[in-house]
Write an enzyme that holds these catalytic residues in place. Structure first.
Site, PDB file in Angstrom:
ATOM      1  CG  ASP A  20       6.661  -0.546   2.440  1.00  0.00           C
ATOM      2  OD1 ASP A  20       7.059  -0.683   3.503  1.00  0.00           O
ATOM      3  OD2 ASP A  20       5.262  -0.387   2.711  1.00  0.00           O
ATOM      4  CG  ASP A  62       2.924  -3.705   2.880  1.00  0.00           C
ATOM      5  OD1 ASP A  62       3.020  -2.074   4.090  1.00  0.00           O
ATOM      6  OD2 ASP A  62       2.240  -3.473   2.263  1.00  0.00           O
ATOM      7  CG  HIS A  64       0.958  -8.172   4.476  1.00  0.00           C
ATOM      8  ND1 HIS A  64       0.079  -6.814   5.200  1.00  0.00           N
ATOM      9  CD2 HIS A  64       0.563  -7.483   3.187  1.00  0.00           C
ATOM     10  CE1 HIS A  64      -0.036  -5.967   4.533  1.00  0.00           C
ATOM     11  NE2 HIS A  64       0.268  -6.223   2.921  1.00  0.00           N
ATOM     12  CG  HIS A  80       0.239  -6.818  -0.724  1.00  0.00           C
ATOM     13  ND1 HIS A  80      -1.041  -6.593  -1.015  1.00  0.00           N
ATOM     14  CD2 HIS A  80       0.940  -6.056  -0.772  1.00  0.00           C
ATOM     15  CE1 HIS A  80      -1.275  -5.853  -0.353  1.00  0.00           C
ATOM     16  NE2 HIS A  80       0.103  -4.987   0.034  1.00  0.00           N
ATOM     17  CE  LYS A 105       4.513  -0.525   5.463  1.00  0.00           C
ATOM     18  NZ  LYS A 105       3.550  -0.671   5.112  1.00  0.00           N
ATOM     19  CB  CYS A 144       3.770   2.313   2.302  1.00  0.00           C
ATOM     20  SG  CYS A 144       2.349   1.342   2.390  1.00  0.00           S
TER      21      CYS A 144
END
Length: 199
Positions: A20, A62, A64, A80, A105, A144
């Site tokens: 990340d 990430d 999202h 974020h 993810k 993470c």
């Protein structure tokens, strides 16, 4: 407890995973980790050492959806790393090789996922690449990185924490140090750049 970093010479069966290292986690980003930008040059040096040996590189992110459950107004995190936005992009200057395997993810809007193993095919990808030991860098140490390394150990991989190439959030003072201590107790080892494949 002896906390001196260990020395390693990465070889077949080893892989580097960069967790990340995204723009929203850098200073000026939506969820900035203090000093997150400082690790980019170090990560690049690790990347070079692993690629010089022909070893695989993985990078997690990430990714999202816009209405992810972790973005609740009363929740701990602002919006974020929304998929496709600049904030979800990798850190400027990060020199990922063209064949790095990118693992996205936290794509399910109803479930948070700190670990790169949560809801992804990372275990299968690592095993298909013959990986037995993971060298872990990235952000953030106490979230993470912690969850990814914990799940890697639970899945039977050896883990080496690249402590100079990660930074904590430290919502509570000492969270980062506590995360490393927890992972050491679970069997992870700790190293820094001068002890990993120095040439």
């Amino acid at each position: 407890m002896d906390t001196k970093p260990d020395s390693f010479d990465p070889a077949d069966g080893d892989a580097l995973i960069v967790v990340d290292l995204q723009q929203d986690f850098l200073p000026g980003g939506a969820l900035a980790v203090r000093g997150g930008d400082q690790i980019v040059p170090l990560v690049n040096q690790y990347l070079r050492r692993f690629r010089q040996r022909g070893l695989p590189v993985f990078a997690t992110r990430d990714w999202h959806p816009p209405r992810h459950c972790s973005f609740q107004p009363a929740g701990p995190w602002p919006a974020h790393c929304v998929a496709g936005t600049p904030g979800a992009g990798f850190a400027p200057g990060l020199q990922l090789p063209p064949d790095a395997v990118v693992v996205s993810k936290a794509q399910d809007p109803q479930h948070d996922a700190y670990s790169a193993f949560s809801g992804t095919s990372l275990v299968q990808l690592l095993r298909a690449a013959g990986v037995q030991r993971l060298f872990v860098a990235g952000l953030a140490t106490d979230y993470c990185v912690l969850h990814t390394a914990r799940d890697a150990l639970a899945a039977g991989f050896a883990v080496v924490l690249l402590a100079d190439a990660m930074r904590p959030v430290n919502l509570r003072p000492g969270d980062g140090a506590a995360a490393i201590a927890e992972l050491r107790a679970l069997g992870a080892r700790v190293a820094s750049l001068d002890g990993v494949g120095a040439v």
